[in-house]
Design an enzyme around this catalytic site. Structure first.
Site, PDB file in Angstrom:
ATOM      1  N   GLU A 141      51.496  33.149 -42.577  1.00  0.00           N
ATOM      2  CA  GLU A 141      51.781  34.338 -43.101  1.00  0.00           C
ATOM      3  C   GLU A 141      51.238  34.162 -44.859  1.00  0.00           C
ATOM      4  O   GLU A 141      51.502  33.269 -45.408  1.00  0.00           O
ATOM      5  CB  GLU A 141      53.194  34.806 -43.271  1.00  0.00           C
ATOM      6  CG  GLU A 141      53.341  36.102 -44.071  1.00  0.00           C
ATOM      7  CD  GLU A 141      54.739  36.499 -44.102  1.00  0.00           C
ATOM      8  OE1 GLU A 141      55.523  36.183 -43.288  1.00  0.00           O
ATOM      9  OE2 GLU A 141      55.230  37.321 -45.116  1.00  0.00           O
ATOM     10  N   TRP A 159      54.532  33.750 -57.118  1.00  0.00           N
ATOM     11  CA  TRP A 159      55.885  33.286 -56.365  1.00  0.00           C
ATOM     12  C   TRP A 159      55.888  33.718 -54.959  1.00  0.00           C
ATOM     13  O   TRP A 159      55.398  34.242 -54.520  1.00  0.00           O
ATOM     14  CB  TRP A 159      56.991  34.351 -56.914  1.00  0.00           C
ATOM     15  CG  TRP A 159      58.499  33.703 -56.453  1.00  0.00           C
ATOM     16  CD1 TRP A 159      58.963  32.389 -56.676  1.00  0.00           C
ATOM     17  CD2 TRP A 159      59.012  34.722 -55.450  1.00  0.00           C
ATOM     18  NE1 TRP A 159      60.162  32.660 -55.675  1.00  0.00           N
ATOM     19  CE2 TRP A 159      60.191  33.877 -55.033  1.00  0.00           C
ATOM     20  CE3 TRP A 159      58.731  35.750 -54.795  1.00  0.00           C
ATOM     21  CZ2 TRP A 159      60.954  34.209 -54.045  1.00  0.00           C
ATOM     22  CZ3 TRP A 159      59.805  36.399 -53.923  1.00  0.00           C
ATOM     23  CH2 TRP A 159      60.813  35.564 -53.515  1.00  0.00           C
ATOM     24  N   ASP A 213      55.447  31.097 -43.751  1.00  0.00           N
ATOM     25  CA  ASP A 213      55.277  32.138 -44.883  1.00  0.00           C
ATOM     26  C   ASP A 213      54.750  31.113 -46.015  1.00  0.00           C
ATOM     27  O   ASP A 213      55.625  30.637 -46.683  1.00  0.00           O
ATOM     28  CB  ASP A 213      56.226  32.919 -45.227  1.00  0.00           C
ATOM     29  CG  ASP A 213      55.834  34.102 -46.122  1.00  0.00           C
ATOM     30  OD1 ASP A 213      54.742  33.959 -46.829  1.00  0.00           O
ATOM     31  OD2 ASP A 213      56.749  34.837 -46.526  1.00  0.00           O
ATOM     32  N   GLU A 253      59.805  41.232 -37.913  1.00  0.00           N
ATOM     33  CA  GLU A 253      60.673  40.433 -38.854  1.00  0.00           C
ATOM     34  C   GLU A 253      62.338  41.089 -38.908  1.00  0.00           C
ATOM     35  O   GLU A 253      62.297  42.200 -39.310  1.00  0.00           O
ATOM     36  CB  GLU A 253      60.234  40.372 -40.222  1.00  0.00           C
ATOM     37  CG  GLU A 253      61.030  39.559 -41.126  1.00  0.00           C
ATOM     38  CD  GLU A 253      60.291  39.132 -42.706  1.00  0.00           C
ATOM     39  OE1 GLU A 253      59.685  39.997 -43.034  1.00  0.00           O
ATOM     40  OE2 GLU A 253      60.876  38.199 -43.175  1.00  0.00           O
ATOM     41  N   TYR A 279      60.417  28.656 -52.482  1.00  0.00           N
ATOM     42  CA  TYR A 279      60.499  29.850 -51.875  1.00  0.00           C
ATOM     43  C   TYR A 279      61.430  30.053 -50.562  1.00  0.00           C
ATOM     44  O   TYR A 279      60.888  28.938 -49.836  1.00  0.00           O
ATOM     45  CB  TYR A 279      58.883  30.645 -51.750  1.00  0.00           C
ATOM     46  CG  TYR A 279      59.082  31.810 -50.960  1.00  0.00           C
ATOM     47  CD1 TYR A 279      59.670  32.885 -51.111  1.00  0.00           C
ATOM     48  CD2 TYR A 279      58.550  31.671 -49.399  1.00  0.00           C
ATOM     49  CE1 TYR A 279      59.733  34.171 -49.886  1.00  0.00           C
ATOM     50  CE2 TYR A 279      58.634  32.535 -48.303  1.00  0.00           C
ATOM     51  CZ  TYR A 279      59.221  33.682 -48.866  1.00  0.00           C
ATOM     52  OH  TYR A 279      59.247  34.613 -47.549  1.00  0.00           O
ATOM     53  N   ARG A 339      60.938  31.676 -38.044  1.00  0.00           N
ATOM     54  CA  ARG A 339      60.101  31.219 -38.890  1.00  0.00           C
ATOM     55  C   ARG A 339      60.690  29.978 -39.793  1.00  0.00           C
ATOM     56  O   ARG A 339      61.934  30.014 -39.691  1.00  0.00           O
ATOM     57  CB  ARG A 339      60.080  32.356 -40.203  1.00  0.00           C
ATOM     58  CG  ARG A 339      59.480  32.144 -41.392  1.00  0.00           C
ATOM     59  CD  ARG A 339      59.569  33.276 -42.364  1.00  0.00           C
ATOM     60  NE  ARG A 339      60.394  32.978 -43.508  1.00  0.00           N
ATOM     61  CZ  ARG A 339      60.439  33.828 -44.760  1.00  0.00           C
ATOM     62  NH1 ARG A 339      59.269  34.839 -44.743  1.00  0.00           N
ATOM     63  NH2 ARG A 339      60.996  33.401 -45.611  1.00  0.00           N
ATOM     64  N   HIS A 361      53.490  32.466 -48.762  1.00  0.00           N
ATOM     65  CA  HIS A 361      53.599  33.459 -49.735  1.00  0.00           C
ATOM     66  C   HIS A 361      52.687  33.258 -50.974  1.00  0.00           C
ATOM     67  O   HIS A 361      52.925  33.089 -52.191  1.00  0.00           O
ATOM     68  CB  HIS A 361      55.351  32.857 -50.670  1.00  0.00           C
ATOM     69  CG  HIS A 361      56.108  34.166 -50.758  1.00  0.00           C
ATOM     70  ND1 HIS A 361      56.580  34.481 -51.737  1.00  0.00           N
ATOM     71  CD2 HIS A 361      56.469  35.012 -49.813  1.00  0.00           C
ATOM     72  CE1 HIS A 361      57.302  35.609 -52.075  1.00  0.00           C
ATOM     73  NE2 HIS A 361      57.233  35.891 -50.461  1.00  0.00           N
ATOM     74  N   ARG A 419      51.277  43.375 -41.912  1.00  0.00           N
ATOM     75  CA  ARG A 419      52.536  42.893 -42.065  1.00  0.00           C
ATOM     76  C   ARG A 419      53.199  44.148 -42.835  1.00  0.00           C
ATOM     77  O   ARG A 419      54.317  44.268 -43.030  1.00  0.00           O
ATOM     78  CB  ARG A 419      52.647  41.955 -43.201  1.00  0.00           C
ATOM     79  CG  ARG A 419      52.477  40.487 -42.381  1.00  0.00           C
ATOM     80  CD  ARG A 419      53.780  39.838 -41.790  1.00  0.00           C
ATOM     81  NE  ARG A 419      54.637  39.815 -42.747  1.00  0.00           N
ATOM     82  CZ  ARG A 419      56.052  39.893 -42.646  1.00  0.00           C
ATOM     83  NH1 ARG A 419      56.558  40.281 -41.834  1.00  0.00           N
ATOM     84  NH2 ARG A 419      56.820  39.483 -43.792  1.00  0.00           N
ATOM     85  N   GLU A 471      52.642  42.584 -46.476  1.00  0.00           N
ATOM     86  CA  GLU A 471      53.824  43.072 -46.985  1.00  0.00           C
ATOM     87  C   GLU A 471      53.913  43.761 -48.204  1.00  0.00           C
ATOM     88  O   GLU A 471      54.584  44.529 -48.423  1.00  0.00           O
ATOM     89  CB  GLU A 471      55.058  41.883 -46.747  1.00  0.00           C
ATOM     90  CG  GLU A 471      54.999  40.843 -47.572  1.00  0.00           C
ATOM     91  CD  GLU A 471      55.764  39.791 -47.662  1.00  0.00           C
ATOM     92  OE1 GLU A 471      56.376  39.410 -46.565  1.00  0.00           O
ATOM     93  OE2 GLU A 471      56.300  39.191 -48.868  1.00  0.00           O
TER      94      GLU A 471
HETATM   95  C1  CS2 Z   1      59.244  37.693 -47.661  1.00  0.00           C
HETATM   96  C2  CS2 Z   1      59.990  38.504 -48.540  1.00  0.00           C
HETATM   97  O1  CS2 Z   1      60.238  38.430 -45.685  1.00  0.00           O
HETATM   98  C3  CS2 Z   1      59.050  38.084 -46.174  1.00  0.00           C
HETATM   99  O2  CS2 Z   1      58.201  37.431 -45.481  1.00  0.00           O
HETATM  100  O3  CS2 Z   1      57.884  37.242 -47.992  1.00  0.00           O
HETATM  101  O4  CS2 Z   1      61.167  37.701 -48.490  1.00  0.00           O
HETATM  102  C4  CS2 Z   1      59.703  38.897 -49.797  1.00  0.00           C
HETATM  103  O5  CS2 Z   1      59.759  37.442 -50.605  1.00  0.00           O
HETATM  104  C5  CS2 Z   1      60.598  39.944 -50.252  1.00  0.00           C
HETATM  105  O6  CS2 Z   1      60.865  40.837 -49.529  1.00  0.00           O
HETATM  106  C6  CS2 Z   1      60.184  40.291 -51.767  1.00  0.00           C
HETATM  107  O7  CS2 Z   1      61.173  41.360 -52.202  1.00  0.00           O
HETATM  108 MG    MG Z   2      56.456  37.260 -46.569  1.00  0.00          MG
END
Ligand code: CS2
Ligand code: MG
Length: 402
Positions: A236, A402, A210, A339, A159, A147, A212, A283, A262
């Site tokens: 993602e 975020w 990602d 991941e 991020y 990634r 996010h 995810r 996630e």
């Molecule tokens: C993320 C995470 O791994 C990922 O793809 O989006 O880093 C996520 O931000 C954190 O698990 C939040 O606790």
């Molecule tokens: Mg993520």
């Protein structure tokens, strides 16, 4: 096989983890991860105050029944705190059952469907050149899937960027830090980054990214289209997916594969995404989606629609989740990718584990159960420290995802 003891262990070997330890009559114990990053103590209390009193004396072999006892018995359904607590109990029960039969957990889940589990690593840098350098480093470590996240010109912080040599660890002590965001800057930059990555590193390596949850559906559709020439393994969280029909719009415009989930905690959060084939990878993982029991149901639904798994595996999920996820990944037919962000050395010492990484793949190991232990004496030396995830504002100050 009665449960005779249950305790919640909260520790901070670099970051906070909540672990449930259940012990049965003959002394066998099982572990479950109960970590919900930034809201850890809510789950610890849910377990201590409401769940543990119900567990003592129950038959640890009744895993499915206990899941429904906690889910339906609460009356109030779903939500990350409830589902993380249920996940911890469920994972610990599977650990106990596999240990009692002296087999690694994956043998109870239908056995291995593959020899090893493809994982992706995390390249990042504050600018394009540093991200390319980090990407080369991950290739040298043997990763086949990487990634890439990069600082965006014109934005102070964004991020997914590690600090110096350290692993990317987003939680910050005391008050949440603030990032700033401009979708326009981001959408201009990301296709340039992936063009460079393909040009420099060739066609073979799997590229992931990602977003996010930060784009509107039409912005996400544009990004997916702009990235098509670079053949991503996945894009993602292109948009926040509480609104599942939003993904229809993205799908109409791009063939870039989409991964979401996630932050989901039940099958109902992704039912429409799966049944309408609006995503390619789900995810969700063990700790936040109801444990092994519920995650398998999500995976089985997904299998029928050719949606593959891609479990979340950031460092805020403890090694107990990593171990459990790898047993799940090895066994489930429609596995896609896992991941992997290695934990700090202190975390690995608190949670000794049998899982291992080699040449871009992982394996859960052959130890009975999950193959993950906890050193409680060492854990006690790292007391809990309140920490928050960052928040994010647009350049005009408006609060953004975020
Ligand atoms: C993320 C995470 O791994 C990922 O793809 O989006 O880093 C996520 O931000 C954190 O698990 C939040 O606790
Ligand atoms: Mg993520």
């Amino acid at each position: 096989m009665k449960i005779v003891d249950a305790k919640v262990i909260v520790c901070c070997p670099g970051r906070n983890f909540v672990t449930l330890k259940l012990t049965v009559e003959d002394g066998i114990y099982g572990l479950g991860d109960a970590t919900l990053n930034g809201r850890e103590l809510a789950v610890a209390s849910y377990l201590d105050d409401h769940v543990i009193p119900l567990l003592i004396g129950r038959d640890a072999r009744r895993i499915e029944d206990t899941w429904h006892y906690l889910y339906k018995g609460a009356y109030w359904r779903r939500g990350p705190v409830t589902m993380t607590a249920i996940s911890a109990v469920d994972t610990a029960l599977w650990d106990i059952r596999a240990k009692s039969l002296n087999v690694p957990l994956y043998q109870l889940l239908g056995g291995a469907s593959r020899d090893k589990v493809l994982v992706y690593g995390h390249a990042s840098g504050s600018d394009m050149e540093k991200t390319l350098g980090s990407f080369g480093h991950f290739l040298n470590l043997g990763y086949r899937a990487i990634r890439a996240q990069s600082g965006v010109p014109g934005l102070k912080a964004t991020y997914g960027i590690g600090h110096g040599e350290t692993t990317y660890e987003p939680a910050v002590r005391d008050a949440p830090p603030e990032d700033h965001w401009s979708t326009e800057h981001y959408l201009r930059f990301v296709p340039q980054l992936f063009e460079r990555l393909r040009t420099e590193f060739g066609p073979e390596v799997h590229l992931l990214h990602d977003a996010h949850h930060r784009l509107t559906p039409i912005e996400a559709a544009r990004l997916g289209r702009d990235l098509e020439p670079f053949r991503l393994f996945w894009l993602e969280d292109p948009t926040a997916a509480e609104l599942q029909p939003a993904l229809r719009l993205i799908r109409q415009h791009t063939t870039t594969p989409i991964a979401i989930g996630e932050v989901f905690n039940t099958i109902f959060d992704c039912q429409q995404l799966i049944e309408e084939q609006l995503i390619d990878f789900i995810r969700s993982t063990v700790v936040h989606a109801g444990g092994i029991t519920h995650l398998r149901k999500i995976a089985h639904l997904a299998e029928a629609y050719q949606v593959r798994t891609g479990c979340h595996g950031a460092t805020d999920l403890s090694p107990v989740t990593m171990g459990a996820a790898l047993h799940f990944d090895l066994s489930v037919h429609n596995f896609g990718i896992q991941e992997y962000m290695p934990h700090t050395e202190e975390t690995d010492r608190v949670y000794p584990h049998a899982y291992n990484f080699r040449d871009g793949f992982m394996h859960p190991g052959e130890a009975p159960g999950l193959g993950v232990q906890i050193d409680e004496a060492l854990a006690a030396k790292f007391p809990y420290q309140r920490a928050y995830l960052p928040i994010n504002r647009k350049l005009d100050g408006t609060l953004h995802s975020w």
